[in-house]
Scaffold this motif. Sequence first.
Motif, PDB file in Angstrom:
ATOM      1  N   VAL A   1       0.841  -1.195   0.000  1.00  0.00           N
ATOM      2  CA  VAL A   1       0.000   0.000   0.000  1.00  0.00           C
ATOM      3  C   VAL A   1       0.876   1.244   0.000  1.00  0.00           C
ATOM      4  N   GLY A   2       0.256   2.358  -0.368  1.00  0.00           N
ATOM      5  CA  GLY A   2       0.951   3.645  -0.412  1.00  0.00           C
ATOM      6  C   GLY A   2       0.269   4.555  -1.395  1.00  0.00           C
ATOM      7  N   GLU A   3       0.610   5.834  -1.334  1.00  0.00           N
ATOM      8  CA  GLU A   3       0.029   6.807  -2.254  1.00  0.00           C
ATOM      9  C   GLU A   3       0.508   6.569  -3.675  1.00  0.00           C
ATOM     10  N   SER A   4      -0.144   7.217  -4.634  1.00  0.00           N
ATOM     11  CA  SER A   4       0.297   7.138  -6.026  1.00  0.00           C
ATOM     12  C   SER A   4       1.734   7.636  -6.129  1.00  0.00           C
ATOM     13  N   GLY A   5       2.551   6.919  -6.899  1.00  0.00           N
ATOM     14  CA  GLY A   5       3.943   7.305  -7.061  1.00  0.00           C
ATOM     15  C   GLY A   5       4.873   6.740  -6.009  1.00  0.00           C
ATOM     16  N   SER A   6       4.358   5.873  -5.138  1.00  0.00           N
ATOM     17  CA  SER A   6       5.200   5.324  -4.072  1.00  0.00           C
ATOM     18  C   SER A   6       6.084   4.179  -4.549  1.00  0.00           C
TER      19      SER A   6
END
Length: 322
Positions: A45-50
């Motif tokens: 998981v993570g924000e876009s661009g991670s």
Amino acid sequence: MTGALVEATGLSRSFGGGGLLRRPGVQALRGVDIAVARGEAVGVVGESGSGKSTLGRLLLGLLPPSAGTVRFDGQDLQSASRAEWRRLRRRMQIVFQDPFGSLDPRRRVGAQILDGIAIHGLLPAAKRARRLEELLRQVGLDPAQAGRFPHEFSGGQRQRIGIARALATGPEFLVADEPVSALDVSIQAQVMALLAELRRQLGLALLFISHDLPVVRQLCDRVAVLYLGRVMEEGPAELLFRAPAHPYTRALLSATPRLDPRQRPPRIPLLGEPPSPASPPSGCVFRTRCPHAAADCAAVVPVLQPFGESRRVACLRAAELA
């Protein structure tokens, strides 16, 4: 991890950079260690661009790493010969995010599902029709629909076709890259239930990439949280969701909708905007948005290290915040 089917060590990947204008490259992943055991579901998981999708493609050998190694069942993917790669390829597959763009609109879906079987010569032609029927039933579709084209199916049905295509070669490892993010909520639940059942039936090792934390909690045994190409926290899903240790994980969970507002933790705002991957902050890459950052966070890159009995955290303040 002992007994891991897929294991990455020190995995890094850069894109672009250089040229006449000496533009900086983008480092999508930075020294990532991750493993997936046989039959285990690991969420990323993570924000876009991670770096989530980049990680998935590196683990499948679709991209070469800039540094580090990926091993599948003990075999270093970088040193595998063409013959070894051919044997490995059928054992690992991917389900893409876009259930329409991943299918050829000019070909019937049955033929596309059987592509992997034909390429690897897994069954004689006379037995492929029976295998196609089995695959379509396995994902909840009518075998009579095999002669249709992708545009004749709904989004959820197209994703089921993509799953059937991925399962055709009998893989042991499956990367699901945001497989439900393009679907309606009610259809998401159906596809998630299908993936959970297939994983149970087939004993699949699964890397599930998503930005939807409740979906990951529902399906995965362990979770790795990425931020700007680094793993911030990794551990058992229930523990991570119940008692997050890293400030970034806490902020993500505080923004997750809950049916009962009384069960929602206080909202933890992320400060400012995400930094550019081409010019990341010194020290801890999360420090420019972290409410607990101190002077040493700008000078020291935190190492992902054991925190408690079963998880790892990359944070200089983790012990203080516990």
